[in-house]
Design an enzyme around this catalytic site. Sequence first.
Site, mmCIF file in Angstrom:
data_model
loop_
_atom_site.group_PDB
_atom_site.id
_atom_site.type_symbol
_atom_site.label_atom_id
_atom_site.label_comp_id
_atom_site.label_asym_id
_atom_site.label_seq_id
_atom_site.Cartn_x
_atom_site.Cartn_y
_atom_site.Cartn_z
ATOM 1 N N ARG A 1 0.817 -1.224 0.000
ATOM 2 C CA ARG A 1 0.000 0.000 0.000
ATOM 3 C C ARG A 1 0.849 1.271 0.000
ATOM 4 O O ARG A 1 0.380 2.324 -0.398
ATOM 5 C CB ARG A 1 -0.917 0.007 1.231
ATOM 6 C CG ARG A 1 -1.997 -1.077 1.198
ATOM 7 C CD ARG A 1 -2.625 -1.237 2.555
ATOM 8 N NE ARG A 1 -1.581 -1.401 3.563
ATOM 9 C CZ ARG A 1 -1.797 -1.462 4.865
ATOM 10 N NH1 ARG A 1 -3.004 -1.365 5.333
ATOM 11 N NH2 ARG A 1 -0.788 -1.615 5.703
ATOM 12 N N LYS B 1 4.722 -18.933 5.944
ATOM 13 C CA LYS B 1 4.274 -19.470 7.226
ATOM 14 C C LYS B 1 3.843 -18.316 8.118
ATOM 15 O O LYS B 1 4.353 -17.208 7.930
ATOM 16 C CB LYS B 1 5.368 -20.308 7.871
ATOM 17 C CG LYS B 1 6.511 -19.482 8.503
ATOM 18 C CD LYS B 1 7.163 -20.193 9.640
ATOM 19 C CE LYS B 1 7.376 -19.242 10.784
ATOM 20 N NZ LYS B 1 8.050 -19.624 11.932
ATOM 21 N N HIS C 1 10.707 -22.452 5.472
ATOM 22 C CA HIS C 1 12.041 -22.149 4.930
ATOM 23 C C HIS C 1 13.116 -23.108 5.433
ATOM 24 O O HIS C 1 14.178 -23.211 4.842
ATOM 25 C CB HIS C 1 12.428 -20.686 5.177
ATOM 26 C CG HIS C 1 12.649 -20.348 6.608
ATOM 27 N ND1 HIS C 1 11.665 -19.833 7.401
ATOM 28 C CD2 HIS C 1 13.731 -20.471 7.385
ATOM 29 C CE1 HIS C 1 12.150 -19.646 8.612
ATOM 30 N NE2 HIS C 1 13.395 -20.026 8.636
ATOM 31 N N GLU D 1 16.851 -20.618 19.952
ATOM 32 C CA GLU D 1 17.056 -19.231 19.522
ATOM 33 C C GLU D 1 17.582 -18.425 20.696
ATOM 34 O O GLU D 1 17.172 -18.641 21.842
ATOM 35 C CB GLU D 1 15.724 -18.611 19.087
ATOM 36 C CG GLU D 1 15.101 -19.272 17.883
ATOM 37 C CD GLU D 1 13.843 -18.535 17.461
ATOM 38 O OE1 GLU D 1 13.893 -17.819 16.460
ATOM 39 O OE2 GLU D 1 12.822 -18.663 18.161
ATOM 40 N N ASP E 1 4.676 -21.551 16.733
ATOM 41 C CA ASP E 1 5.729 -20.822 16.026
ATOM 42 C C ASP E 1 6.806 -21.771 15.479
ATOM 43 O O ASP E 1 7.320 -21.544 14.386
ATOM 44 C CB ASP E 1 6.365 -19.821 17.013
ATOM 45 C CG ASP E 1 7.181 -18.754 16.309
ATOM 46 O OD1 ASP E 1 6.767 -18.323 15.221
ATOM 47 O OD2 ASP E 1 8.229 -18.349 16.839
ATOM 48 N N HIS F 1 8.745 -26.231 11.741
ATOM 49 C CA HIS F 1 10.148 -26.635 11.616
ATOM 50 C C HIS F 1 10.465 -27.957 12.317
ATOM 51 O O HIS F 1 11.082 -28.849 11.740
ATOM 52 C CB HIS F 1 11.076 -25.572 12.195
ATOM 53 C CG HIS F 1 10.816 -24.198 11.663
ATOM 54 N ND1 HIS F 1 10.446 -23.962 10.363
ATOM 55 C CD2 HIS F 1 10.881 -22.982 12.255
ATOM 56 C CE1 HIS F 1 10.302 -22.655 10.185
ATOM 57 N NE2 HIS F 1 10.549 -22.045 11.314
ATOM 58 N N LYS G 1 22.206 -19.939 19.510
ATOM 59 C CA LYS G 1 21.310 -20.175 18.372
ATOM 60 C C LYS G 1 21.806 -21.424 17.670
ATOM 61 O O LYS G 1 22.938 -21.451 17.158
ATOM 62 C CB LYS G 1 21.387 -18.971 17.432
ATOM 63 C CG LYS G 1 20.553 -19.085 16.170
ATOM 64 C CD LYS G 1 20.657 -17.766 15.391
ATOM 65 C CE LYS G 1 20.176 -17.906 13.962
ATOM 66 N NZ LYS G 1 18.768 -18.138 13.828
#
Length: 495
Positions: free
Chosen positions: A54, A158, A188, A226, A245, A250, A345
């Site tokens: 937009r 996702k 991904h 993470e 999530d 995953h 991570k």
Amino acid sequence: MATDDWPIESDGSNTLVIFGASGDLTRRKLVPALCSLFCKGSLPENLGILGVARSDLNDQQYRAMLRDSLDEEIARPTPEQWADFSSRVHYLHGDITSSDDLLQVRSKLLDMETGDRATNRLYYLSLAPSLYQPAIAVLGETGMADDTEGWRRLVVEKPFGTDLASARSLNEIAHSVFREDQVFRIDHYLGKETVQNLLVFRFANAIFEPIWNRNYIDHVQITVAETLKIDERGEYYDQTGVLRDMFQNHLLQLLTLVAMEPPHAFEAEALRNEKVKVLSAIRRIHPEDVALHAIPGQYRTYRDEGGVAPESDTATYAAVRLYVDNWRWQGVPFYLRSGKALRSKSTEIIIQFRNPPHMLFPLDEDEDIPANTLAIFVQPDEGFHLEFQTKTPEAGLQMRKAELEFHYHEAFSGQAIPDAYERLLLDALNGDASLFTRADEIEQAWSIVDPIIAGFGRPDAPRPYYYSEGSWGPVEADRFMSTDGRAWLQGGRAR
Ligand code: NDP
């Protein structure tokens, strides 16, 4: 018409339309991945890119915005390469929920499309999930799904739904406009090289498959850790939590690749059939039994984050034990865990083999030799470690652990591992759905995760256990493992 009828190499035109063109994903991932593919010469010569959002921008302003946010770890174009690449990028402002605006998009596409052969289009929904349904409906209403002039494909980011019911309803909407073979649902993780290498590792080597079963494997651990907290996404995350999530997509995807039977060919339907069989075989956890099989956690300062309810019980961490009820995996636990604000991570899969059935070497009374482990590092430092016992020289029969290691960055020095989106964008352009999730796969995954979420929400369920930022999660998750006589492993080693 089969999607293969209009190949990407045709003399006609191929256009990637990104809806949500000014957003974070487009700027940080999609455009850098496209630019990297372009610099490698992997994109078709005649590909045009049209961004739609937009914000009121012209082509020049949009290109400048993309250049400013280009992630140089993914793409490092020379000024000439950028000029050439960006000349193919156009922008049109429009609201995806408005038929009038979509008709403008359609006429812009007709202007961009050249040649007298196929006019292929890939529509990428890089939009907030609440816009997927209206976007698909408007694409249908405006005739933009009509594939008589060339193929039409739809990429959906996702998360695909927030539970089984919403995923089903989104699938129904998608199928009312597109055929299933036109819909590419992204996870991904499946675009990552190591994830694909897992299939090569399992099925291109003869030595692992004979021992890849309950006779030789004690258990499997899958960790997606993470370090990040929830940043600015408090409101979204508080409604979502770690199971939606990370687990639904995953972690379950990684589980299916570890547990699946060899498909008869490396081709989308064969692969996805095997993955669906694994998901269907996963024993469902009843909500009332959730405390026996899962541990929720919450990092200590979570409730202080903006947008989070002061009394929120949303889990930012979970450890879950699943069983795959089939011949190969009967009785082998799969321990899955994921969390925010953890120590490092990392995404890794540990295959813990059984101990030898009989130990013929003398061990001290309190000595125990660790079983073989295979650690598969998905990120960072993609690679494999296989641990085994060796004899220490000149020390009688004393043993010590040795490792066989393979690391991508060492094996292919100088060759950067492509970002997952490069592979996925190219596959979607080429119509290869192997690394995308099928409708039934998504629904199966939700049907596994939904009862656990319902269980966490029961009044008699344990409240999330607190854990400190920078830790490996709540101590209760360690107890959960030790009750099973096991321990969480990092890189194949007990931590
Ligand atoms: P952002 O909020 O950053 O971007 C959303 C985009 O949608 C903006 O370009 C916005 O631009 C546009 N937009 C909003 N409303 C409309 C509308 N009515 N019509 C047309 N365009 C609209 O989101 P992200 O880029 O972070 O995420 C996009 C999707 O990707 C989400 O589904 C997310 O879950 C998923 N995803 C994101 C990841 C990431 O790293 N960011 C990782 C994995 C998945 P404008 O306001 O100008 O219209």
